[in-house]
Design a protein around this motif. Structure first.
Motif, PDB file in Angstrom:
ATOM      1  N   LEU A  97      39.304  40.841  47.534  1.00 17.45           N
ATOM      2  CA  LEU A  97      39.905  42.174  47.509  1.00 17.45           C
ATOM      3  C   LEU A  97      39.954  42.731  46.084  1.00 17.45           C
ATOM      4  CD1 LEU A  97      42.767  41.632  50.109  1.00 17.45           C
ATOM      5  CD2 LEU A  97      40.725  43.061  50.404  1.00 17.45           C
TER       6      LEU A  97
ATOM      7  N   THR B  90      36.517  43.780  45.016  1.00 18.21           N
ATOM      8  CA  THR B  90      36.152  45.026  45.693  1.00 18.21           C
ATOM      9  C   THR B  90      36.760  46.223  44.971  1.00 18.21           C
ATOM     10  OG1 THR B  90      36.028  43.865  47.808  1.00 18.21           O
ATOM     11  CG2 THR B  90      36.261  46.265  47.893  1.00 18.21           C
ATOM     12  N   LEU B  91      38.035  46.130  44.633  1.00 20.52           N
ATOM     13  CA  LEU B  91      38.695  47.228  43.930  1.00 20.52           C
ATOM     14  C   LEU B  91      38.058  47.461  42.561  1.00 20.52           C
ATOM     15  CD1 LEU B  91      40.873  49.375  43.924  1.00 20.52           C
ATOM     16  CD2 LEU B  91      42.492  47.655  43.113  1.00 20.52           C
TER      17      LEU B  91
ATOM     18  N   LEU C 177      41.607  46.264  52.187  1.00 20.51           N
ATOM     19  CA  LEU C 177      41.958  46.584  50.808  1.00 20.51           C
ATOM     20  C   LEU C 177      43.018  47.688  50.766  1.00 20.51           C
ATOM     21  CD1 LEU C 177      41.480  46.290  47.735  1.00 20.51           C
ATOM     22  CD2 LEU C 177      39.705  48.044  47.986  1.00 20.51           C
TER      23      LEU C 177
ATOM     24  N   ARG D  78      46.828  46.827  49.406  1.00 20.04           N
ATOM     25  CA  ARG D  78      47.347  47.504  48.205  1.00 20.04           C
ATOM     26  C   ARG D  78      48.489  48.455  48.563  1.00 20.04           C
ATOM     27  NH1 ARG D  78      46.091  44.684  43.876  1.00 20.04           N
ATOM     28  NH2 ARG D  78      46.452  46.498  42.600  1.00 20.04           N
TER      29      ARG D  78
END
Length: 186
Positions: free
Chosen positions: A17, A20-21, A62, A66
């Motif tokens: 994750l 990815t961000l 994600l 978040r």
């Protein structure tokens, strides 16, 4: 040292994750490739599919991860034993930091994650509104917020604040808190 059961898999999922961000921030949605996510997360590409069905599932996870992490922080602030305006300022600072973290990616990622993200996003956002309403009610109970204000409507107004500050953050916060404390009437 032996890791507790599930700790390694949680760490891998978190790394995926975070990678990815990081890629989204650097390259946007068009630059998001599963091979690059795997490389940055230091896992095999197949490992990603142990946790996520596909790219859409990864993006949806994600956003949820978040967003819920942010909501947990907001909940802590709302429930602090502190004066209303101290909690409000802390909450607005967290909101501005969260906005800065996502820089417009949140809605784009959500749209990429599913065809019509509106109901899903409204569901996520409702939790934030509920927390803000709780904050307003507690402010009314301590006498810091006018009792005639609707907690629901005031929460909606607070939710809209801080989305796109045009000033430097400290100047924005100072002015915003002044407006909230004193109002705009002469």
């Amino acid at each position: 040292m032996v890791s507790p059961p599930g700790a390694i898999s949680k760490d891998k999922k978190r790394a995926i994750l975070e990678a990815t961000l990081e890629i989204l921030r650097e390259m946007g949605l068009s630059g998001l490739k599963m091979e690059e996510v795997a490389r940055r997360a230091e896992v095999g590409k197949g490992t990603i599919y142990l946790y996520f069905r596909d790219k859409k599932d990864l993006l949806r996870s994600l956003v949820e991860e978040r967003t819920w992490a942010f909501y947990r922080e907001v909940e802590e602030v709302v429930r602090l034993r502190a004066p209303f305006f101290v909690r409000l300022e802390a909450l607005l600072r967290k909101r501005l930091a969260w906005i800065e973290e996502w820089r417009g990616l949140w809605a784009a990622v959500a749209r990429e994650a599913m065809e019509d993200p509106t109901p899903w996003l409204k569901g996520l956002h409702q939790h934030y509104l509920d927390l803000l309403e709780e904050l307003v009610r507690s402010g009314q109970a301590e006498g810091a917020v006018r009792p005639e204000l609707s907690p629901k409507a005031t929460a909606a107004v607070l939710a809209a604040l801080g989305c796109t500050p045009q000033l430097e953050v400290e100047a924005y916060m100072e002015h915003l808190l002044l407006v909230l404390r004193k109002g705009v009437a002469p």
